[in-house]
Write a protein that holds these residues in place. Structure first.
Motif, PDB file in Angstrom:
ATOM      1  N   TRP A 179       7.502  37.865  20.915  1.00 57.20           N
ATOM      2  CA  TRP A 179       6.593  38.842  21.533  1.00 57.20           C
ATOM      3  C   TRP A 179       7.269  40.206  21.613  1.00 57.20           C
ATOM      4  O   TRP A 179       6.649  41.228  21.345  1.00 57.20           O
ATOM      5  CB  TRP A 179       6.171  38.364  22.929  1.00 57.20           C
ATOM      6  N   ALA A 210       2.537  33.386  30.342  1.00 56.63           N
ATOM      7  CA  ALA A 210       1.410  34.256  30.691  1.00 56.63           C
ATOM      8  C   ALA A 210       1.669  35.045  31.969  1.00 56.63           C
ATOM      9  O   ALA A 210       1.275  36.213  32.085  1.00 56.63           O
ATOM     10  CB  ALA A 210       0.136  33.424  30.835  1.00 56.63           C
ATOM     11  N   SER A 212       4.738  35.813  33.601  1.00 63.69           N
ATOM     12  CA  SER A 212       5.884  36.715  33.751  1.00 63.69           C
ATOM     13  C   SER A 212       6.593  37.042  32.444  1.00 63.69           C
ATOM     14  O   SER A 212       6.848  38.208  32.129  1.00 63.69           O
ATOM     15  CB  SER A 212       6.903  36.112  34.732  1.00 63.69           C
ATOM     16  N   GLY A 214       5.775  36.752  29.156  1.00 66.08           N
ATOM     17  CA  GLY A 214       5.033  37.475  28.136  1.00 66.08           C
ATOM     18  C   GLY A 214       4.863  38.957  28.456  1.00 66.08           C
ATOM     19  O   GLY A 214       5.193  39.819  27.626  1.00 66.08           O
ATOM     20  N   PRO A 215       4.339  39.290  29.630  1.00 67.06           N
ATOM     21  CA  PRO A 215       4.202  40.709  29.982  1.00 67.06           C
ATOM     22  C   PRO A 215       5.521  41.457  29.956  1.00 67.06           C
ATOM     23  O   PRO A 215       5.579  42.611  29.513  1.00 67.06           O
ATOM     24  CB  PRO A 215       3.619  40.650  31.401  1.00 67.06           C
ATOM     25  N   TRP A 216       6.597  40.806  30.425  1.00 66.14           N
ATOM     26  CA  TRP A 216       7.923  41.449  30.380  1.00 66.14           C
ATOM     27  C   TRP A 216       8.352  41.724  28.945  1.00 66.14           C
ATOM     28  O   TRP A 216       8.849  42.803  28.623  1.00 66.14           O
ATOM     29  CB  TRP A 216       8.949  40.546  31.069  1.00 66.14           C
ATOM     30  N   LEU A 218       6.476  42.033  26.170  1.00 61.04           N
ATOM     31  CA  LEU A 218       5.650  43.067  25.544  1.00 61.04           C
ATOM     32  C   LEU A 218       5.986  44.449  26.094  1.00 61.04           C
ATOM     33  O   LEU A 218       6.058  45.429  25.345  1.00 61.04           O
ATOM     34  CB  LEU A 218       4.167  42.758  25.772  1.00 61.04           C
ATOM     35  N   ARG A 219       6.183  44.516  27.404  1.00 65.03           N
ATOM     36  CA  ARG A 219       6.511  45.803  28.032  1.00 65.03           C
ATOM     37  C   ARG A 219       7.863  46.314  27.534  1.00 65.03           C
ATOM     38  O   ARG A 219       7.993  47.491  27.164  1.00 65.03           O
ATOM     39  CB  ARG A 219       6.509  45.622  29.546  1.00 65.03           C
ATOM     40  N   SER A 220       8.844  45.440  27.504  1.00 61.70           N
ATOM     41  CA  SER A 220      10.175  45.848  27.048  1.00 61.70           C
ATOM     42  C   SER A 220      10.161  46.220  25.573  1.00 61.70           C
ATOM     43  O   SER A 220      10.785  47.202  25.154  1.00 61.70           O
ATOM     44  CB  SER A 220      11.189  44.715  27.292  1.00 61.70           C
ATOM     45  N   SER A 222       7.691  47.377  23.751  1.00 64.58           N
ATOM     46  CA  SER A 222       6.969  48.618  23.461  1.00 64.58           C
ATOM     47  C   SER A 222       7.685  49.852  24.013  1.00 64.58           C
ATOM     48  O   SER A 222       7.542  50.948  23.466  1.00 64.58           O
ATOM     49  CB  SER A 222       5.547  48.543  24.039  1.00 64.58           C
TER      50      SER A 222
END
Length: 272
Positions: A179, A210, A212, A214-216, A218-220, A222
């Motif tokens: 991811w 979903a 914690s 995954g969002p971490w 994708l955020r890191s 990008s």
């Protein structure tokens, strides 16, 4: 059918042979780099479909994952190459072409580094997961020498990303890294792996992804600086936490490690 490329010609007739059997593809692509296999757009499409189907059937076929990445990644590789060119450190990498191999690593030096340093933690990752950088396949189907190196560099820094992200080599850790790579690189292979990898997770790990992980990731991915533009070979002495902060990578959420055997099985299939 006989392959005319495999036939030996009379030493006195090399010019005639080249005239009879050479093609525009040969003159443009042959010997761009060691191991290069020239292919037409149609051949690339067929390779992409075939390797994609094989990888979907068996994600642990790292050879098929590698072919899929090379035959579908041209536009993303161009963007990555341009980002590297526009970064002083990335430009130095493109100029010097370092390789990450056991033959290029000073393992004694890495072992002597203090705890918490990037090099020491990378060596710990290799030891604990029983992996080696020498397992990375050489690029074959990228028809541009510089872009082929960018793809090779992407493969060879994969384990360094595991170290930077603090991710194990189990399936959950591999999906999280994929991811991050999808957001960072835009490579179709990474996007496909990020989309399909969760299908192989248990329900509890899917919830972790979903909620914690995954969002971490994708955020890191990008927000972070281009990870291919970092001359890691000159950063071994640097603190891992300091390097993460410099690159804009957040501290990872905690994970529970699995056995090395299971972890290595996942690692073999998703990194190519």
């Amino acid at each position: 059918m006989c392959n005319v490329r495999a036939l030996k010609t009379n030493e006195t007739e090399p010019t005639l042979y080249r005239q009879l059997y050479s093609s525009p593809l040969d003159s443009e692509y042959d010997r761009l780099y060691p191991g290069h296999i020239p292919t037409t757009p149609v051949q690339k499409a067929l390779l992409a479909v075939g390797s994609g189907a094989a990888a979907l059937q068996n994600p642990y076929r790292h050879d098929m994952v590698a072919v899929l990445g090379e035959t579908t990644g041209h536009l993303a590789l161009v963007r990555l190459r341009d980002r590297m060119r526009n970064d002083p450190e990335g430009y130095a990498i493109l100029t010097e072409r370092p390789r990450i191999r056991l033959s290029t690593l000073d393992l004694a030096h890495l072992a002597a580094l203090p705890e918490g340093s990037f090099g020491r933690e990378y060596l710990r990752f290799l030891d604990e997961n029983r992996v080696t950088p020498d397992t990375r396949a050489d690029v074959k189907f990228v028809d541009n020498e510089e872009l082929a190196y960018v793809m090779q560099r992407y493969r060879e820094v994969h384990d360094l990303l595991h170290t930077l992200l603090g991710m194990p080599t189990n399936m959950l850790g591999e999906v999280a890294v994929k991811w991050f790579e999808a957001a960072q690189t835009g490579l179709p292979m990474c996007i496909l792996g990020a989309a399909l990898g969760p299908l192989r997770l248990s329900s509890s790990r899917l919830r972790t992804l979903a909620a914690s992980l995954g969002p971490w990731a994708l955020r890191s991915g990008s927000r972070a600086r281009c990870v291919l533009s970092v001359f890691y070979e000159r950063r071994w002495d640097q603190s891992l936490d300091e390097l993460r902060e410099e690159l804009g990578i957040e501290l990872p959420p905690p994970l529970t490690l699995t056995s090395t055997k299971k972890a290595n099985t996942a690692h073999a299939g998703l990194v190519s």
